[in-house]
Each structure stands twice: as structure tokens, then as C-alpha cells.
Design an enzyme around this catalytic site. Structure first.
Site, PDB file in Angstrom:
ATOM      1  N   SER A   1      49.071  82.053  47.459  1.00 43.19           N
ATOM      2  CA  SER A   1      48.775  83.181  48.366  1.00 43.19           C
ATOM      3  C   SER A   1      49.231  84.507  47.755  1.00 43.19           C
ATOM      4  CB  SER A   1      49.517  83.003  49.698  1.00 43.19           C
ATOM      5  OG  SER A   1      48.970  81.948  50.420  1.00 43.19           O
TER       6      SER A   1
ATOM      7  N   LYS B   1      39.924  73.349  57.237  1.00 43.90           N
ATOM      8  CA  LYS B   1      40.440  73.619  55.879  1.00 43.90           C
ATOM      9  C   LYS B   1      39.446  73.087  54.846  1.00 43.90           C
ATOM     10  CE  LYS B   1      44.052  75.688  57.283  1.00 43.90           C
ATOM     11  NZ  LYS B   1      44.199  77.105  57.033  1.00 43.90           N
TER      12      LYS B   1
ATOM     13  N   SER C   1      45.652  83.343  61.845  1.00 40.87           N
ATOM     14  CA  SER C   1      45.200  83.102  60.476  1.00 40.87           C
ATOM     15  C   SER C   1      45.566  84.293  59.605  1.00 40.87           C
ATOM     16  CB  SER C   1      43.679  82.902  60.466  1.00 40.87           C
ATOM     17  OG  SER C   1      43.165  83.197  59.189  1.00 40.87           O
TER      18      SER C   1
ATOM     19  N   ARG D   1      32.796  76.487  55.731  1.00 34.37           N
ATOM     20  CA  ARG D   1      33.951  76.909  56.543  1.00 34.37           C
ATOM     21  C   ARG D   1      33.594  78.083  57.468  1.00 34.37           C
ATOM     22  NH1 ARG D   1      39.150  76.775  52.689  1.00 34.37           N
ATOM     23  NH2 ARG D   1      40.176  77.143  54.685  1.00 34.37           N
TER      24      ARG D   1
ATOM     25  N   ARG E   1      45.026  69.329  48.758  1.00 30.45           N
ATOM     26  CA  ARG E   1      46.271  68.954  49.462  1.00 30.45           C
ATOM     27  C   ARG E   1      46.222  67.503  49.934  1.00 30.45           C
ATOM     28  NH1 ARG E   1      49.074  73.332  48.753  1.00 30.45           N
ATOM     29  NH2 ARG E   1      48.105  75.364  49.126  1.00 30.45           N
TER      30      ARG E   1
ATOM     31  N   ASP F   1      49.823  74.298  55.636  1.00 31.54           N
ATOM     32  CA  ASP F   1      49.412  73.676  54.371  1.00 31.54           C
ATOM     33  C   ASP F   1      50.275  72.465  54.008  1.00 31.54           C
ATOM     34  OD1 ASP F   1      47.392  75.505  54.150  1.00 31.54           O
ATOM     35  OD2 ASP F   1      48.483  76.835  52.786  1.00 31.54           O
TER      36      ASP F   1
HETATM   37  C1  S3P Z   1      46.286  81.419  53.376  1.00 33.70           C
HETATM   38  C2  S3P Z   1      46.305  81.294  54.739  1.00 33.70           C
HETATM   39  C3  S3P Z   1      46.145  79.994  55.426  1.00 33.70           C
HETATM   40  C4  S3P Z   1      46.404  78.840  54.481  1.00 33.70           C
HETATM   41  C5  S3P Z   1      45.690  79.003  53.176  1.00 33.70           C
HETATM   42  C6  S3P Z   1      46.162  80.260  52.476  1.00 33.70           C
HETATM   43  C7  S3P Z   1      46.441  82.754  52.786  1.00 33.70           C
HETATM   44  O1  S3P Z   1      44.824  79.885  55.917  1.00 33.70           O
HETATM   45  O2  S3P Z   1      46.032  77.614  55.084  1.00 33.70           O
HETATM   46  O3  S3P Z   1      45.930  77.891  52.325  1.00 33.70           O
HETATM   47  O4  S3P Z   1      46.733  82.855  51.576  1.00 33.70           O
HETATM   48  O5  S3P Z   1      46.292  83.725  53.524  1.00 33.70           O
HETATM   49  P1  S3P Z   1      44.373  80.494  57.338  1.00 33.70           P
HETATM   50  O6  S3P Z   1      44.455  81.955  57.278  1.00 33.70           O
HETATM   51  O7  S3P Z   1      42.957  80.009  57.534  1.00 33.70           O
HETATM   52  O8  S3P Z   1      45.311  79.888  58.341  1.00 33.70           O
END
Ligand code: S3P
Length: 430
Positions: A20, A340, A165, A119, A388, A313
Site C-alpha cells: 500500500s 477482493k 475502503s 471487481r 493471499r 488482508d
Molecule cells: C488497500 C486497501 C484495502 C486492501 C487492499 C489494499 C489500499 O482494500 O484490502 O489490499 O492499499 O488502499 P479496500 O480499500 O477495498 O478495503
């Protein structure tokens, strides 16, 4: 990938950079008008796709030894791409870049692989459209490929989201940087705040507190160098392996320890895990720490809605821990897992059940009746091309008496290309 029964796992694991934070570092550096050096960038498929998208937009990015050098030229320096912007498997790339490109003065098309193009995208298209963005997508504006005709006069909005999110929030924050008035985002639960923290570090005018974020447009982003901490989500596979195998002790240094990401450590501790967190400190506005974990006798736990966005995650690998924890673990409020890289609720239930775990699928989570001496069956398991799931199955397979095969394990390269090598090196089979 073939996994063999392991006796123990030991040593210091050099977990690579956080996914991230890597995405955000490249995007935010590109939006400055300065040269930014990023160290410990994660060179996994997803984060390489972010770099490729930025390069197609005209951003000059070089890799010199292990450092990434981004020559930022601001959003005005982005050029209309002459090809589609391909994000591969990366939901973070498509959603965050959609926010940025909504404010660019040109036409662009974002597309990904089969999983990304399935998605949900209405969650970003709708609020961005309220800001004045022109975005169209497949399936009545709900799926990628996405077509964006950038609009350099976006308006700020107040957006009360019904999902928590960080990708949605970050898309709006990036668009909000270029709007004509502040943008305020309120989410039902606290989601990861790396975008806020990095923008603050780069001098943006941003306020955030738990579920509430306000971005004020117009501030000049300063160039700041970044050291990306090690990915606490990738560390989870090694930590859980060390808890469930005998005679194990692992260490991970410089792990990201942002409270919106590290909550699974609290969950594991509640389950009785022997984990020590040392040397907590701040590195480029992000908390980091060194983590040690030892073989533990785990107990079941209840996991509810409020904490879900902070452990989202790690739930697949927490299900491995729960399978070896005495008692019934209940996970609720985790319906987002269905959106996901795969439908993680149905995939975990089907594959774990096949392996011998006592797991019941619920609409929004699981019931897992764990046993410390659970026997795991060998066989061939499906990752559903979800990194994952593949890595969680690999940890489960370390307890199998017979050969344990995982199909489509190449998907692991999207987030953790060194996983197989590091796992092989750390386990002892006799
Ligand atoms: C992420 C946010 C999460 C996470 C993803 C990475 C990010 O997703 O599950 O692996 O880097 O902002 P969501 O925003 O859909 O919850």
C-alpha cells in the site's frame, strides 16, 4: 507450488516493502514538482504496474541500484497516454489512479486482468462523478475497463460512504487535491490511513481523525524522500507459521506498524500468541517496529465489524491460526472479503474444509472450530489466482502429512515475489 510438512520455522525474515505504501509513494512523488528518492519500494507485479501506468503518463522514473527515483512534474506535467493504462491484478492502482486521472485534463482508459475487471467500481465512479468527474465503465458504469475524460475543475463534496475502503477514500483524496473546495470523507469504520499520512508528510493541507478525513486543495506538495517499511501483511504468513509450528522463533525488522494495519497482531495476542513488538518508532510519518513471534498455544477468539477494515488482508491467514486454536472462532462483518481478488469467504471455506478444517461459511464471515492437533490432508488446492489465498494455503500446508499442492501459485508475485524462497529458507523439515 508444493509444500511439505515442516517441523519448525526460524530466523530473521527479510520481508519486502509495504504494498500500500509503495503504490502511494510513487503516485504522490509524481504529483510533486521535485525529485523523490524511494527506498525499499516493493518490486512486485502490482507495484510495478503502478510505475508502468505513471510512466505511460509521462512521469520519468528510474531505478538506480535498489532505489527508485521519481522525477515529479506535477499533475499538469502528466501527458495524455497513447495506449490503455493496464493495472494487471492491482485494485489499488486502478482505484487510486482513477481519482488522480479524474482531475487531469485529458482522456484515459484504465483496465486490468479478469479479476480486476470483475471487481466493483461503482464505489469510486459514483462519488467521483459527484465531484464532476467524467467516468464511464462496463456493466452500466460498475466495472472496468474505465474511460475517463479528465476535468480540471472538480468540486469538493462531503461524502458519507457506506463502506470502509481505503482505496475509495484515497481516490477521493487524490481528486480532492485538485478540486475547487475541500472534500470531506466519512466512513463507517476506520480504514488504513497511509494516503493521509504520506500527503501530510509531503506538506498537503489534510486533516484526519479516525473515520473522518478532509482534504483542502491548493497546497504545494514538497519532495520528501521515503523509506518504505516492510509489509506487515506479508509478515503475517511467517508470524502465523511460527505460532502453529513447534520450536519456532522468527524476527521481522522494520515492519510497518501503522495501527490501521497492525491490528491482527492484537487479535493473535488475544488468541494467546507469544509476540513481542520492540523498538517502535516513526519513519517518514509512519509507525514501524521490530516483531518477534514464538510457537504458541492458541485459543479461539471473536472478531467483529469494527476491526475488520484493519485486518481485512490478514483474515485468510488468521483463518489458518483459528483452525489450530482451541474453541470456536467467529468472524463477522467481513462481507468485503467477497470483493477482493477472489471471493475470499467462499474460497477459504471450500479449500480449508477440503484440507480438514472445521469451517462454516457465513454471508459475512466464518465459524471455525479449531483444534491444536488438527490433521491437514494432502492433495491439490486452488488459489483462485488470489495471492493471499495461495500464501495462506502454503502456511496451512506446512502442517500436512502428505504432499500439499497449490495451483496457480504464480499470483503470489503480485505482492510478495520472494515468498517461496524465504519460506523454504526459514523452515526445517526434520
Ligand atoms: C488497500 C486497501 C484495502 C486492501 C487492499 C489494499 C489500499 O482494500 O484490502 O489490499 O492499499 O488502499 P479496500 O480499500 O477495498 O478495503
Amino acid at each position: 507450488m508444493q509444500i511439505y510438512k515442516a517441523c519448525s520455522i526460524n530466523g530473521e525474515i527479510p520481508v519486502p516493502g509495504d504494498k500500500s505504501i509503495s503504490h502511494r509513494s510513487a503516485i504522490i512523488a509524481s504529483l510533486t514538482k521535485e525529485t523523490v528518492i524511494i527506498n525499499n519500494y516493493l518490486f512486485s507485479e502490482d507495484c510495478i504496474n503502478t510505475l508502468e501506468v505513471l510512466k505511460k503518463l509521462g512521469v520519468k522514473i528510474e531505478k538506480i541500484q535498489s532505489s527508485l527515483i521519481v522525477h515529479g512534474n506535477g499533475l499538469e506535467g502528466f501527458n495524455e497516454p497513447d495506449d490503455i493504462l493496464y493495472v494487471g491484478n492491482s485494485g489499488t492502482t486502478i482505484r487510486l489512479m482513477c481519482g488522480v486521472l479524474s482531475a487531469a485534463g485529458f482522456f484515459s482508459v484504465l483496465s486490468g486482468d479478469r479479476s480486476v475487471n470483475k471487481r466493483p467500481m461503482a464505489r469510486i465512479i459514483e462519488p467521483l462523478a459527484r465531484m464532476g468527474a467524467n467516468i464511464m465503465g462496463r456493466c452500466n458504469n460498475t466495472k472496468a475497463p474505465l474511460v475517463i475524460k479528465g476535468n480540471n475543475s472538480l468540486n469538493g463534496i462531503v461524502f458519507k460512504s457506506d463502506i470502509s475502503s481505503a482505496q475509495v477514500k484515497s481516490a477521493l483524496i487524490f481528486a480532492g487535491l485538485f478540486a475547487d473546495s475541500p472534500t470531506e470523507i466519512i466512513q463507517p469504520e476506520i480504514s488504513r490511513d497511509h494516503t493521509e499520512k504520506m500527503l501530510e508528510y509531503f506538506g498537503a493541507d489534510i486533516k484526519y481523525d479516525g473515520r473522518h478525513t478532509i482534504i483542502y486543495p491548493g497546497s504545494k506538495l514538497q519532495g520528501r524522500n521515503i523509506y518504505v517499511p516492510c509489509d506487515i501483511s506479508s509478515a503475517a504468513y511467517f508470524i502465523v507459521a511460527s505460532l502453529i509450528l513447534r520450536d519456532s522463533h522468527i524476527k521481522i525488522k522494520n515492519a510497518g506498524f501503522n495501527p490501521t494495519r497492525a491490528s491482527y497482531i492484537d487479535v493473535l495476542k488475544k488468541m494467546g500468541a507469544e509476540i513481542k513488538v520492540k523498538n517502535q518508532r516513526i519513519l517518514n510519518n509512519e509507525e514501524v517496529a521490530d516483531i518477534e513471534a514464538w510457537t504458541s498455544s492458541l485459543e479461539a477468539v471473536s472478531i467483529g465489524t469494527e476491526i475488520i477494515p484493519n485486518i481485512i488482508d490478514e483474515i485468510p491467514v488468521l483463518c489458518v491460526a483459528a483452525s489450530f486454536a482451541e474453541g470456536i472462532t467467529e468472524i463477522t462483518g467481513a462481507q468485503e472479503l467477497r470483493f477482493k481478488e477472489s471471493d475470499r469467504i467462499s474460497v477459504i471455506a471450500s479449500q480449508f474444509k477440503k484440507a480438514g478444517a472445521d469451517i462454516v461459511e457465513k454471508d459475512d464471515g466464518f465459524l471455525i472450530r479449531g483444534k491444536r492437533d488438527l490433521k491437514i490432508s494432502g492433495g491439490t488446492y486452488q488459489s483462485f489466482s488470489d495471492h493471499r489465498i495461495a500464501m495462506s494455503l502454503a502456511v496451512l500446508g506446512l502442517k500436512a502429512d502428505e504432499e500439499f499442492n497449490i495451483e496457480d501459485s504464480e499470483c503470489i508475485d503480485t505482492s510478495f515475489p520472494e515468498f517461496k524462497y524465504l519460506l523454504k529458507k526459514a523452515i526445517e523439515n526434520h
